[in-house]
Design a protein around this motif. Structure first.
Motif, short mmCIF file in Angstrom:
data_model
loop_
_atom_site.label_atom_id
_atom_site.label_comp_id
_atom_site.label_asym_id
_atom_site.label_seq_id
_atom_site.Cartn_x
_atom_site.Cartn_y
_atom_site.Cartn_z
N LYS A 1 4.66 4.39 0.30
CA LYS A 1 3.36 4.94 -0.09
C LYS A 1 3.15 5.00 -1.60
O LYS A 1 2.03 5.21 -2.07
N GLU A 2 4.22 4.83 -2.36
CA GLU A 2 4.12 4.97 -3.80
C GLU A 2 3.21 3.91 -4.42
O GLU A 2 2.48 4.18 -5.38
N GLY A 3 3.24 2.70 -3.88
CA GLY A 3 2.38 1.64 -4.40
C GLY A 3 0.91 2.02 -4.32
O GLY A 3 0.16 1.84 -5.28
N ALA A 4 0.50 2.56 -3.19
CA ALA A 4 -0.89 2.98 -3.03
C ALA A 4 -1.24 4.09 -4.01
O ALA A 4 -2.34 4.10 -4.60
N GLU A 5 -0.32 5.03 -4.20
CA GLU A 5 -0.56 6.12 -5.14
C GLU A 5 -0.77 5.59 -6.55
O GLU A 5 -1.71 6.01 -7.26
N GLU A 6 0.09 4.68 -6.97
CA GLU A 6 -0.02 4.13 -8.32
C GLU A 6 -1.31 3.32 -8.50
O GLU A 6 -1.96 3.37 -9.55
N ILE A 7 -1.69 2.57 -7.49
CA ILE A 7 -2.93 1.79 -7.55
C ILE A 7 -4.13 2.70 -7.71
O ILE A 7 -5.00 2.48 -8.57
N LEU A 8 -4.18 3.75 -6.91
CA LEU A 8 -5.32 4.67 -6.98
C LEU A 8 -5.35 5.41 -8.32
O LEU A 8 -6.43 5.63 -8.89
N LEU A 9 -4.19 5.79 -8.83
CA LEU A 9 -4.14 6.45 -10.13
C LEU A 9 -4.70 5.55 -11.23
O LEU A 9 -5.50 5.99 -12.07
N ASP A 10 -4.29 4.29 -11.24
CA ASP A 10 -4.77 3.39 -12.29
C ASP A 10 -6.26 3.13 -12.17
O ASP A 10 -6.96 3.02 -13.19
N LEU A 11 -6.76 3.03 -10.96
CA LEU A 11 -8.20 2.87 -10.78
C LEU A 11 -8.95 4.10 -11.28
O LEU A 11 -9.99 3.98 -11.96
N GLU A 12 -8.44 5.27 -10.97
CA GLU A 12 -9.08 6.51 -11.44
C GLU A 12 -9.05 6.61 -12.97
O GLU A 12 -9.97 7.16 -13.58
N GLU A 13 -8.00 6.06 -13.58
CA GLU A 13 -7.86 6.14 -15.03
C GLU A 13 -8.66 5.08 -15.78
O GLU A 13 -8.69 5.08 -17.02
N GLY A 14 -9.30 4.17 -15.03
CA GLY A 14 -10.18 3.21 -15.69
C GLY A 14 -9.74 1.77 -15.68
O GLY A 14 -10.28 0.95 -16.44
N ALA A 15 -8.78 1.40 -14.83
CA ALA A 15 -8.36 0.00 -14.76
C ALA A 15 -9.52 -0.87 -14.29
O ALA A 15 -10.28 -0.49 -13.39
N ASP A 16 -9.64 -2.05 -14.89
CA ASP A 16 -10.68 -3.00 -14.50
C ASP A 16 -10.18 -3.98 -13.43
O ASP A 16 -10.97 -4.56 -12.70
N MET A 17 -8.87 -4.15 -13.37
CA MET A 17 -8.21 -4.95 -12.35
C MET A 17 -6.85 -4.29 -12.10
O MET A 17 -6.34 -3.61 -12.98
N VAL A 18 -6.28 -4.54 -10.93
CA VAL A 18 -4.93 -4.04 -10.65
C VAL A 18 -4.05 -5.20 -10.20
O VAL A 18 -4.52 -6.17 -9.62
N MET A 19 -2.77 -5.08 -10.50
CA MET A 19 -1.82 -6.14 -10.18
C MET A 19 -0.65 -5.59 -9.38
O MET A 19 -0.21 -4.46 -9.58
N VAL A 20 -0.14 -6.44 -8.48
CA VAL A 20 1.09 -6.18 -7.75
C VAL A 20 2.14 -7.17 -8.24
O VAL A 20 1.88 -8.37 -8.33
N LYS A 21 3.33 -6.66 -8.58
CA LYS A 21 4.39 -7.49 -9.13
C LYS A 21 5.74 -6.95 -8.67
O LYS A 21 5.98 -5.75 -8.83
N PRO A 22 6.59 -7.83 -8.10
CA PRO A 22 6.43 -9.23 -7.74
C PRO A 22 5.41 -9.43 -6.62
O PRO A 22 4.90 -8.47 -6.04
N ALA A 23 5.16 -10.71 -6.32
CA ALA A 23 4.13 -11.04 -5.34
C ALA A 23 4.69 -11.36 -3.96
O ALA A 23 4.31 -10.75 -2.96
#
Length: 324
Positions: A226-248
């Motif tokens: 679940k941590e990946g989802a948490e980090e994605i949502l945090l970055d979106l809330e903080e103003g990210a214009d795009m999000v990346m997953v690494k590695p793919a």
């Protein structure tokens, strides 16, 4: 038998008719390495076909990218000198700023220029931030350096900053810093779900990393769901214009989750070890190279990637263009 799914697989034309996942050169982002102080491009150990470029030779790669239909490149710079705080990263005349400025002057608006925003290439200890007295990465002190680096790269002409350090609050700090300095149109490509992976090895050759130890205190643990989802949502809330997953390739489940959560574009980075694994297997004749790479690129698009950052970008953009 009423339902026969094989009816829609009978011929190449039929399969083309019903295919619902498309891939084009514009979906591929090209990583480019530029090393300060060299006079000829150098092949990177463990990454066949990938080079460290000079400050002149990389401009020719940008021309090739445009000709192939690629619309975005991501820069990584390798400095001659490193120190404890990675100070070269924040200089307006540092190698990363020079590369970004030269690229902008060379291509104008023909490419989206993404500058990697991290300190690991610039520190003499190889970590992605500054260290405290105990030798641990100091999250909040590191943010101050990220803001300074962001300002330098935005001023040099970067369209997007690839925030790859995985510090808590990095997107918010960088966004606030950019806005305060008038760089309101400089975007953030947040490495939102970046894992402490075993697939990064050859990349460390590419940037001549000085790291000893690991980055498990700030990059994500691959055992957590679940941590990946948490980090994605945090970055979106903080103003990210795009999000990346690494590695793919090893994290397609996280990629699909990101696509479901995000209203912003989603990128995936096929990292050096994943690249080298495929290239090595193909060189041994274990798998067909071109067909396998196409399969992987389409799989990432199917999983939800709008943008695929890959060392195959230039070659396969050219192949896609030939097919169209």
């Amino acid at each position: 038998m009423i339902n026969r799914p094989r009816r829609l697989r009978t011929t190449p034309a039929m399969r083309e008719l019903v295919a619902d996942v498309t891939l084009s050169p514009k979906n591929l982002m090209l990583p480019v390495f530029v090393k300060e102080g060299i006079t000829e491009p150098r092949e990177i150990p463990g990454m066949p076909g990938v080079l460290q470029h000079t400050e002149e030779s990389f401009l020719h790669i940008l021309d090739d990218a445009i000709a192939a239909g690629i619309v975005s490149v991501m820069f990584f710079a390798v400095p001659e000198h490193r120190d404890e705080t990675g100070s070269q990263a924040c200089l307006s005349e540092g190698i990363m700023s020079r590369v970004t400025r030269a690229a902008r002057e060379h291509v104008g608006d023909a490419l989206v220029l993404v500058a990697d925003l991290c300190l690991d290439e610039f520190t003499d200890h190889g970590h992605c931030g500054v260290l405290d007295s105990s030798g641990a990465v100091d999250n909040d002190a590191t943010l101050e350096h990220y803001v300074a680096m962001a300002s330098a790269l935005a001023d040099a002409g970067a369209d997007l900053l690839g925030t790859s350090g995985m510090m808590d609050g990095q997107v918010a700090a960088i966004r606030a810093g950019l806005d305060a300095r008038g760089f309101v149109n400089t975007g953030i490509l947040a490495y939102a779900a970046k894992y402490a992976s075993n697939f990064y090895g050859p990349f460390r050759n590419a940037v001549e990393s000085q790291l000893s130890g690991d980055r498990k205190t700030y990059q994500q643990d691959f055992r957590r769901t679940k941590e990946g989802a948490e980090e994605i949502l945090l970055d979106l809330e903080e103003g990210a214009d795009m999000v990346m997953v690494k590695p793919a390739l090893a994290y397609m489940d996280v990629l699909t989750q990101a696509a479901q959560l995000s209203s912003k574009p989603v990128a995936a980075y096929v990292v050096s070890g994943e690249y080298s694994m495929v290239e090595t297997a193909a060189a041994q004749g274990v798998i067909p190279r071109e067909a396998t790479i196409f399969e992987l690129l389409y799989a990432l698009k199917r999983a939800g990637a709008n943008i695929i950052c890959t060392y195959w970008a230039l070659e396969f953009a050219q192949k896609l263009k030939e097919q169209s």
